[in-house]
Design an enzyme around this catalytic site. Sequence first.
Site, PDB file in Angstrom:
ATOM      1  CB  THR A   1      44.461  52.498  21.796  1.00 46.77           C
ATOM      2  OG1 THR A   1      45.159  52.477  23.042  1.00 46.77           O
ATOM      3  CG2 THR A   1      45.255  53.288  20.764  1.00 46.77           C
TER       4      THR A   1
ATOM      5  CG  PHE B   1      61.482  53.278  24.607  1.00 43.56           C
ATOM      6  CD1 PHE B   1      61.068  53.117  25.919  1.00 43.56           C
ATOM      7  CD2 PHE B   1      60.813  52.586  23.614  1.00 43.56           C
ATOM      8  CE1 PHE B   1      60.012  52.284  26.235  1.00 43.56           C
ATOM      9  CE2 PHE B   1      59.747  51.748  23.914  1.00 43.56           C
ATOM     10  CZ  PHE B   1      59.350  51.604  25.232  1.00 43.56           C
TER      11      PHE B   1
ATOM     12  CB  CYS C   1      50.281  48.772  22.571  1.00 50.14           C
ATOM     13  SG  CYS C   1      49.034  48.458  23.828  1.00 50.14           S
TER      14      CYS C   1
HETATM   15  N1  LIG Z   1      47.636  46.217  26.995  1.00 50.04           N
HETATM   16  C1  LIG Z   1      48.197  47.395  27.140  1.00 50.04           C
HETATM   17  O1  LIG Z   1      49.333  47.506  27.608  1.00 50.04           O
HETATM   18  C2  LIG Z   1      47.467  48.649  26.749  1.00 50.04           C
HETATM   19  C3  LIG Z   1      47.973  49.888  27.173  1.00 50.04           C
HETATM   20  C4  LIG Z   1      47.288  51.043  26.831  1.00 50.04           C
HETATM   21  C5  LIG Z   1      46.132  50.950  26.047  1.00 50.04           C
HETATM   22  N2  LIG Z   1      45.683  49.740  25.629  1.00 50.04           N
HETATM   23  C6  LIG Z   1      44.448  49.710  24.843  1.00 50.04           C
HETATM   24  O2  LIG Z   1      43.389  49.364  25.710  1.00 50.04           O
HETATM   25  C7  LIG Z   1      42.428  48.555  25.016  1.00 50.04           C
HETATM   26  C8  LIG Z   1      42.274  47.230  25.729  1.00 50.04           C
HETATM   27  O3  LIG Z   1      43.491  46.534  25.657  1.00 50.04           O
HETATM   28  P1  LIG Z   1      43.783  45.232  26.523  1.00 50.04           P
HETATM   29  O4  LIG Z   1      45.193  44.872  26.291  1.00 50.04           O
HETATM   30  O5  LIG Z   1      43.294  45.445  27.913  1.00 50.04           O
HETATM   31  O6  LIG Z   1      42.816  44.186  25.767  1.00 50.04           O
HETATM   32  P2  LIG Z   1      42.461  42.698  26.193  1.00 50.04           P
HETATM   33  O7  LIG Z   1      42.297  41.959  24.935  1.00 50.04           O
HETATM   34  O8  LIG Z   1      43.417  42.203  27.238  1.00 50.04           O
HETATM   35  O9  LIG Z   1      41.039  42.850  26.916  1.00 50.04           O
HETATM   36  C9  LIG Z   1      39.884  43.268  26.268  1.00 50.04           C
HETATM   37  C10 LIG Z   1      38.689  42.673  27.020  1.00 50.04           C
HETATM   38  O10 LIG Z   1      37.491  43.244  26.478  1.00 50.04           O
HETATM   39  C11 LIG Z   1      36.504  42.227  26.517  1.00 50.04           C
HETATM   40  N3  LIG Z   1      35.374  42.615  25.662  1.00 50.04           N
HETATM   41  C12 LIG Z   1      35.270  42.573  24.309  1.00 50.04           C
HETATM   42  N4  LIG Z   1      34.064  43.038  23.925  1.00 50.04           N
HETATM   43  C13 LIG Z   1      33.387  43.383  25.052  1.00 50.04           C
HETATM   44  C14 LIG Z   1      32.107  43.948  25.307  1.00 50.04           C
HETATM   45  N5  LIG Z   1      31.278  44.233  24.313  1.00 50.04           N
HETATM   46  N6  LIG Z   1      31.765  44.183  26.589  1.00 50.04           N
HETATM   47  C15 LIG Z   1      32.613  43.886  27.606  1.00 50.04           C
HETATM   48  N7  LIG Z   1      33.823  43.357  27.421  1.00 50.04           N
HETATM   49  C16 LIG Z   1      34.214  43.107  26.166  1.00 50.04           C
HETATM   50  C17 LIG Z   1      37.246  40.986  26.094  1.00 50.04           C
HETATM   51  O11 LIG Z   1      36.542  39.807  26.448  1.00 50.04           O
HETATM   52  C18 LIG Z   1      38.565  41.162  26.863  1.00 50.04           C
HETATM   53  O12 LIG Z   1      38.493  40.574  28.149  1.00 50.04           O
HETATM   54  C19 LIG Z   1      42.941  48.441  23.591  1.00 50.04           C
HETATM   55  O13 LIG Z   1      42.373  49.457  22.826  1.00 50.04           O
HETATM   56  C20 LIG Z   1      44.424  48.672  23.752  1.00 50.04           C
HETATM   57  O14 LIG Z   1      45.010  49.190  22.572  1.00 50.04           O
HETATM   58  C21 LIG Z   1      46.313  48.592  25.970  1.00 50.04           C
END
Ligand SMILES: NC(=O)c1ccc[n+]([C@@H]2O[C@H](COP(=O)([O-])OP(=O)(O)OC[C@H]3O[C@@H](n4cnc5c(N)ncnc54)[C@H](O)[C@@H]3O)[C@@H](O)[C@H]2O)c1
Length: 447
Positions: A121, A255, A266
């Site tokens: 995001t 919701f 998020c």
């Molecule tokens: N969690 C959700 O429900 C959700 C839903 C939709 C969108 N998002 C978005 O998706 C993105 C990821 O969210 P998440 O919850 O999966 O995050 P998270 O923190 O669970 O995972 C992120 C991962 O990225 C890794 N990382 C960081 N830098 C890196 C690099 N340079 N190379 C490779 N890996 C690297 C971290 O070690 C971690 O394992 C965010 O932008 C979030 O807003 C999350």
Amino acid sequence: MKLTIHGTGYVGLVTGACMAEVGNDVLCVDIDADKIQQLLDGQIPIHEPGLAEIVSRNAAAGRLNFTTDIDVGVQHGILQIIAVGTPPGEDGSADLQHVLAVAESVGQRIDEYKVIVDKSTVPVGTAEKVQAEIAKALAERGTEVDFDVVSNPEFLKEGGAIADFMKPDRIVIGSQSGRATELIRTLYKPFSRNHEKLILMDIPSAELTKYAANAMLATKISFMNELSNLAELCGADIEQVRLGMGSDPRIGFEFIYPGCGYGGSCFPKDVTALAKSAKQLDYHAELIHAVENVNNRQKQVLFNKIAQHFGNDLTGRTIAVWGLAFKPNTDDMREAPSRVLMEAVWAAGGRIRAYDPEAMEEARRLYGERPDLVLCDSAREAIAGADALAVVTEWQEFRSPDFDFILEQMSEPVIFDGRNIYDPDNMASLGFTHYGIGRAARRLGAS
Ligand SMILES: NC(=O)c1ccc[n+]([C@@H]2O[C@H](COP(=O)([O-])OP(=O)(O)OC[C@H]3O[C@@H](n4cnc5c(N)ncnc54)[C@H](O)[C@@H]3O)[C@@H](O)[C@H]2O)c1
């Protein structure tokens, strides 16, 4: 298709697993060596229903692999999907350092056409920054390689992520390249079996769509929470109001549950980041700020009720907390209302006995051993000797507990029902004092 997913968190791992499930050859890259080792050992670092089975099935079939080796990662996929975290920076705007680090790594290594897909995001303008970062790295190498950047925001929700990914409502793609669009269309074909889910748009619109959707959902919650406070003051019952409102199909029932605030990885950060993006454009996003403020205030509501009940003195009091995760079916405690409550109770001199079906390890990681926190193995254990029970997360197993047992175990039969899962009159007839959200308290002994 060969895909590389950068970032193996909630989004990256679910995306990788589901993409492998439909036959793609997926390589997940992460900089967290422990996480990758766990995955290579067959362990799943997060709790997400159904994920473990899909990961192990596809890993065993050789379609899903894990590495920390960025050289191998960039080499592998024609699609390089960025799913790294975008946490709030110091000023609340989305911190793009991880996204841009991946872009730089890709730019330093690509030697043939690739599509870089922003799934994290990210604010409007990020695809351009990713494009520029890759171009800069290529220029430093003195090389020219064709590549495209597309935006593909992810809408999965934790706790239901697999179903959301396998049967999406929509797949939003921002692209200005026909070649990249065709590759993405092919990638997502298995997820659009009964009708076309892909919504193609320009890149800024795709980037903004994700924030718009999350801010809208957060707005619905804050709106109901605002009304719940008003309902308490004017003698209405927000649950009756909810039914009266939701039955209008233009409003709907989704919701609009009042509660003790939204949390998670998020909504809080995306609402803040959207307000920040607006500010950078010299626009004060009045409504978005209000949504955030109402939520911050709402996270204090349970504590305020508890403090008031005990005459603003929690010294020597023990509060049982049921539910630590920010919502059911996840172990994620990022920005969870439970944290605000527990920290306020501690600050007021009280103690906590806490239980969550999945988040105990996460709670241990966050708070460690402390004398004013007992992490319990069951909901029953948490209430032993407690002066009050606060229900913070509406897990199924809390919905119909053995109330006679609870009455026996607690030193005072008081329930603070942060998700309105119990019927107040029923609670009163069973012998509890019950405080809900947006409805009159039922106090023992009160007529
Ligand atoms: N969690 C959700 O429900 C959700 C839903 C939709 C969108 N998002 C978005 O998706 C993105 C990821 O969210 P998440 O919850 O999966 O995050 P998270 O923190 O669970 O995972 C992120 C991962 O990225 C890794 N990382 C960081 N830098 C890196 C690099 N340079 N190379 C490779 N890996 C690297 C971290 O070690 C971690 O394992 C965010 O932008 C979030 O807003 C999350």
